[in-house]
Each structure stands twice: as C-alpha cells, then as structure tokens.
Enzyme design. Structure first.
Site, short mmCIF file in Angstrom:
data_model
loop_
_atom_site.label_atom_id
_atom_site.label_comp_id
_atom_site.label_asym_id
_atom_site.label_seq_id
_atom_site.Cartn_x
_atom_site.Cartn_y
_atom_site.Cartn_z
N LYS A 1 0.83 -1.21 0.00
CA LYS A 1 0.00 0.00 0.00
C LYS A 1 0.87 1.26 0.00
CE LYS A 1 -3.80 -2.39 2.28
NZ LYS A 1 -4.70 -2.55 3.42
N ASP B 1 -11.15 2.70 4.28
CA ASP B 1 -11.39 1.26 4.24
C ASP B 1 -12.88 0.95 4.22
OD1 ASP B 1 -9.36 -0.60 3.95
OD2 ASP B 1 -8.65 -0.38 6.02
N GLN C 1 -4.45 -1.46 9.50
CA GLN C 1 -4.35 -2.80 8.91
C GLN C 1 -4.95 -3.85 9.84
OE1 GLN C 1 -3.40 -3.31 5.81
NE2 GLN C 1 -3.68 -5.52 5.96
N1 LIG Z 1 -7.41 -2.51 6.88
C1 LIG Z 1 -7.51 -3.55 6.06
N2 LIG Z 1 -7.02 -4.73 6.42
C2 LIG Z 1 -7.14 -5.78 5.57
C3 LIG Z 1 -7.72 -5.63 4.29
C4 LIG Z 1 -8.23 -4.37 3.96
O1 LIG Z 1 -8.82 -4.17 2.87
N3 LIG Z 1 -8.10 -3.36 4.86
N4 LIG Z 1 -7.72 -6.69 3.39
C5 LIG Z 1 -6.93 -7.86 3.64
C6 LIG Z 1 -5.52 -7.80 3.15
N5 LIG Z 1 -5.18 -6.91 2.08
C7 LIG Z 1 -5.16 -5.60 2.30
O2 LIG Z 1 -4.99 -5.09 3.36
C8 LIG Z 1 -4.68 -7.40 0.82
C9 LIG Z 1 -4.67 -8.73 0.51
C10 LIG Z 1 -4.12 -9.20 -0.69
C11 LIG Z 1 -3.56 -8.32 -1.58
C12 LIG Z 1 -2.89 -8.75 -2.83
O3 LIG Z 1 -2.58 -7.97 -3.65
N6 LIG Z 1 -2.60 -10.04 -2.97
C13 LIG Z 1 -1.87 -10.51 -4.11
C14 LIG Z 1 -0.90 -11.59 -3.65
C15 LIG Z 1 0.12 -11.05 -2.77
C16 LIG Z 1 1.16 -12.05 -2.36
O4 LIG Z 1 1.78 -12.62 -3.26
O5 LIG Z 1 1.35 -12.22 -1.17
C17 LIG Z 1 -2.81 -11.12 -5.15
O6 LIG Z 1 -3.87 -11.61 -4.77
O7 LIG Z 1 -2.44 -11.08 -6.31
C18 LIG Z 1 -3.59 -6.98 -1.26
C19 LIG Z 1 -4.14 -6.52 -0.09
C20 LIG Z 1 -6.85 -8.15 5.13
N7 LIG Z 1 -6.63 -6.99 5.90
#
Ligand SMILES: Nc1nc2c(c(=O)[nH]1)N[C@@H](CN(C=O)c1ccc(C(=O)N[C@@H](CCC(=O)O)C(=O)O)cc1)CN2
Length: 530
Positions: free
Chosen positions: A63, A130, A107
């Site tokens: 982020k 969020d 987060q």
């Molecule tokens: N405050 C928040 N916490 C959490 C959120 C949120 O939206 N707000 N969501 C999830 C985690 N998350 C963002 O925070 C998130 C999860 C996955 C990805 C992402 O890009 N994943 C990639 C793979 C990444 C890797 O290889 O590890 C993909 O799917 O291509 C981004 C953000 C929980 N917490």
C-alpha cells in the site's frame, strides 16, 4: 484486459486483475497530478500497522509503495505488538485532526488485546477509506443511502465485474463467506446493484447446490480450493477473493497461494474467472488509492466552496433572485446577484447542483434522492444567463468556453460509442431508456410543424410518445419547428431558420434524453469555439 485460455478444455476468460489495477492506478496518478497542479494539494493516506504479522507487513508495504507510485503522500505509523488500545485510539485521533491526511487505514487483523470495533469506530467517517466504520457499513446496508466510502475488496470485485462486461442487475449472485471485510459488504453491494443475493456460510447445508445456481460467484470463504468445477454453473462469472497459502515443496518459499476456487477446474466451466494471485488482490490496493483520492477531492471541494456547509447541503434564497437577462448578448456571461453553483459529476455526465439559489430550480434540473442534477445543455443555458457557476475540482468556476468544450466532448463520446454507458447512467438516474436512433415525428399535426430527431431517451415523467407530443406543438402554435440538427448546429444551420423568422424571435427547440428544452433568441451569436 482479459485473455482466453488457449487450450480446448480451458474456455473461461481469465480476468487479469493486475492489468486492470495498473490502469486504475495510472488514472489515479494523473488525477493526483491534476489536483496538485490546479489546487496545490496532495492526497494523504495514513497507513497504521500494529505488530509484526508477516502478511500484514507485506500488504502494508504494498500500500505504501502504491501511494508513492501515484503521488499520494503516505503517513506511516508502525506501532509495536504490545501497544495499548488507548494509544492506538489516540493516534487515530491525531490523524483525524491532521488536515494533510485524507484517509486513514488500520491494517487488520489487530492483535487480540485490541478491540477492532472500538478502534475502527474512532476513525472519522470522512477519512474512513477502508469503509469499515459502522456508519459507512450501515449506509451500505440501507436502501437509498450512499456510504462515503466502500470497502476496498468488495469495491474491487464489482470493478472487476464491470470492467469485464459482466452486468449485475437481475442476476443471481452467491457470496461464499460472511466476513466483515469481504463477504457481508460485497453481498450488500451486489444487492445495491440489483442482484438477487444469497450468502453461503459455514452453517449452510448443501452449499454446492446453492452455488451451482449462481450467475455470479464471489468466493470469500478462506478455504483453499473449496469450490470445485462441478459446483459452477456453466458460463458463470467467478470472482475468487481467497488468498490461501498451501504447502508447495517445489517452491523456494515452501508454499504457494491458491484461491477458494479450484482454478484449474473452474476454467473449464466458468464464463470468466479471476486467478489467485493476480485477481482481486491488486484491486484491493487500487481501490484504496481511489478512495483516498475521492476523499481528498471531497474535502478540497468542501473547504473551497463558499456558502456550502461541510456536509454539502444546499442553500436556497428565493427572495434575492434578480434577473440580469440582456437580450441580444446571450453569449456573454451576465452577472447576477444570485448565482447557483454546480459541479460536474462524471459518473452520470450531469452537473450536481450544490447551491440552489432562486426559484428557477422549481423547473430546472431533475431531482434524484434529494439532489438536483442538470444536463450539460441546462448548465450551458443557465451559465449563459449568469444564473449558474460550474465549479471544477478546485472550486474555480469554469468559463463558458470550458462548458462548451465539455459539451462537445459529451457529444463526441455519445457518437463514438459511450452511448451505452450514458444510457446505463441515465437509467440509474431513473430515466426510461428507449431504443437508440428511433426517430419520432409529428406528421400531419400541421403542414408547417414537423418535429423529428433522434430522440433515443425518454424521461419517466414526460411521455413524448403520446398526447404530449401534440400538446407541445399546440403550446407553441405560432412557432415554426424545424428538423432537429445534429449537435451542435453549425452557424449556417442556425442562420437559415433565423432568416425565415423575419424578425420573429427564434426559438431553438432541443429534444434530448426525452426532455424538451426551449431556448428563445432575438439573435443568435454563436460563440467562437477554440
Ligand atoms: N485494513 C484492512 N485490512 C485488511 C484488508 C483491507 O482491505 N483493509 N484486506 C486484507 C488484506 N489486504 C489488504 O490489506 C490485501 C490482501 C491481498 C492483496 C494482494 O494484492 N494479494 C496478491 C498476492 C500477494 C502475495 O503474493 O502475497 C494477489 O492476490 O495477487 C492486497 C491486499 C486483510 N486486511
């Protein structure tokens, strides 16, 4: 953005979330740049992390990097695992008070000793990028209410559907999982978009049977490869939110990420499907940037609009209305004492009236959910007579030339293929939309009176196809109505009827979106367009 698998067995279109997110990020970057150039302001996002969870740290770093890439200023707050709840809340209060911060995200998950709900409730709803504040979620759950922000992953799921050409209205959608972050809000969002929504969860008997009915599947159960190919209706759109690490000794890391759907099997049945990784995840981050930009734009416009209070409510002052209409000089801005204000609202390609002054609003514009919108034609007309200022993102007023350019762009876009989008937007505003390009005419009403044109859209309140057609003609019986021009008419096209009118004031009748606008001119002075 979508590639079709080449193998004969793999028919599904694979939705490339990474590529879609990259496009959105570059759109955001150019808007951030514009904002900074025009207003000297940069959107700011506070990214708060508590503790050392590896996955959370990796998301937070993604982020922060994304912020830097698009020009959003990130405010980084890394708090230790044993920080007290009060301390986290007091940091949130500091960020609420910081005018450079337009968005705050904490987060998740938080360490066990911290009450997530208590912390999230303390984030100012204006900065809740969020979309997890109970008030924002509450509004999402209510009909006719719009939250200030939508949660990022659910918003990303809908963005993927819309950018892949999947319509939602009237479809059967099944959401698998009921988490506060994804399952519940995405179900509410789909419902807002007029899908018939079922939520399947850990206590649902025979989930397979319910999922197989779905036109749209949102898998957010956190169960690796739970949804098999045989659970998917042929042709369904499958959005896989699951990000599950499973052991994989062939990888250096010892694991690989898989979704909640068996992707390999899903590809053989689904119409389109998101991969994991590279599907929804990148959209989560892109939507966070978008929410931050939108939050910043909202604050910047609110702090620069005079007369408009911080909640964007309207003032109306009928008593002060003064007309400064000077016939013969219509193309020049006429100063008025009482001027309404509007902002261009790209989503509907209409202007949203933010300050209504005078009684003209009893007849001008269309009201939807208490907000008055004006077409570009109305904006142009009202701006010409000095009754309306169209404000840009920085609350600077647009010149007449700017408005003409905007109009030309809309006309061009309509001709060039975005008419479907326009149609959809008008429908969402409550218009009844008819078939495109069907001309209507009043043959026989009077030999002198014929109206025709490409009236493709019809307002719900004005039935142009029935007796109203005739009454419009009758109402203006002394008026000569000519064939409608293409938009905008050329000078020569206006001069011809002007000559025919021999001194009788010329009336320009425009039929657009099923609304009839009548403009009366003594003399036509077309502005010189750049
Ligand atoms: N405050 C928040 N916490 C959490 C959120 C949120 O939206 N707000 N969501 C999830 C985690 N998350 C963002 O925070 C998130 C999860 C996955 C990805 C992402 O890009 N994943 C990639 C793979 C990444 C890797 O290889 O590890 C993909 O799917 O291509 C981004 C953000 C929980 N917490």
């Amino acid at each position: 953005m979508a590639t079709t698998s080449s193998s004969a067995d793999h028919k599904a279109t694979i939705i490339d979330g990474k590529a879609i997110a990259q496009i959105i990020r570059s759109e955001i970057a150019s808007e951030v740049q514009d904002l900074s150039k025009k207003c000297g302001k940069v959107p700011g996002l506070a990214v708060v992390i508590v503790g050392n969870r590896k996955d959370s740290q990796s998301y937070v770093s993604m982020k922060r990097k994304a912020c830097a890439e698009v020009g959003i200023k990130s405010f980084d707050l890394d708090l230790p695992e044993d920080v007290s709840q009060d301390e986290v809340i007091s940091k949130v209060h500091e960020l609420n008070a910081n005018p450079e911060v337009h968005g705050i995200l904490v987060q998740l998950p938080l360490p066990k000793h911290i009450n997530e709900e208590k912390v999230l409730t303390e984030i100012s709803i204006d900065k809740d990028v969020d979309g997890f504040h109970p008030l924002n979620i509450g509004k999402l759950a209510m009909k006719g209410r719009d939250p200030l922000f939508l949660p990022c992953t659910p918003k990303g799921c809908l963005e993927l559907l819309s950018r892949s050409g999947v319509s939602i209205k009237g479809k059967k959608a099944v959401v698998v999982g009921r988490s506060n972050i994804v399952g519940l809000p995405v179900a509410l969002l789909l419902l807002k978009e007029d899908a018939t929504v079922t939520i399947v969860h850990s206590r649902t008997p025979d989930p397979e049977h319910i999922i197989r009915e779905a036109d749209i599947i949102i898998a957010a159960a956190g169960q690796p490869m739970m949804i098999k190919g045989s659970w998917i209706k042929p042709g369904a759109a499958v959005i896989d939110v699951g990000t599950n690490a499973v052991d994989d000794s062939s990888r250096k890391s010892g694991y690989r990420l898989v979704g909640d759907v068996d992707f390999h099997e899903g590809c053989k049945v689904a119409g389109c499907i998101t991969p994991v990784p590279g599907g929804v995840g990148p959209l989560t981050v892109a939507m966070l940037l978008k929410n931050t930009l939108d939050g910043a734009k909202r604050v910047i416009s609110q702090t620069t609009d005079d007369g408009e209070n911080s909640h964007g409510q309207y003032t109306n002052n009928d008593d002060e209305e003064e007309y400064f209409y000077a016939p013969g000089s219509l193309s020049k801005l006429q100063p008025r004492k009482v001027v309404s204000k509007a902002r261009w609202y790209a989503k509907t390609e209409m202007a949203k009236v933010t300050i209504q002054k005078g009684s003209l609003w009893k007849t001008a514009g269309i009201a939807r959910s208490g907000i008055v919108y004006c077409s570009i034609e109305e904006v142009l007309f009202l701006a010409e007579i000095g009754a309306l200022l169209l404000l840009d993102d920085c609350s600077a007023s647009s010149s007449l030339d700017d408005i003409y350019i905007q109009r030309l762009q809309i006309v061009k876009a309509g001709v060039g293929g975005s008419s479907l989008r326009l149609k959809k937007q008008l429908k969402s505003l409550g218009y009844i939309v008819r078939r495109h390009g069907v001309p209507w005419s009043f043959k026989g009403a009077n030999s002198n009176e014929s109206v025709s044109g490409k009236c493709a859209l019809e307002s719900g309140s004005v039935d142009l196809e029935s007796e109203n057609k005739r009454s419009i003609i009758e109402m203006f019986s002394g008026m000569q109505i000519n064939e409608a021009w293409g938009y905008p008419p050329s000078k020569a096209e206006i001069e011809a009827p002007e000559r025919q009118c021999v001194g009788v004031p010329l009336k320009f009748c425009q039929v657009e979106h099923g609304r009839v606008s009548l403009f009366s001119f003594d003399r036509v002075e077309l502005p010189v367009l750049p």
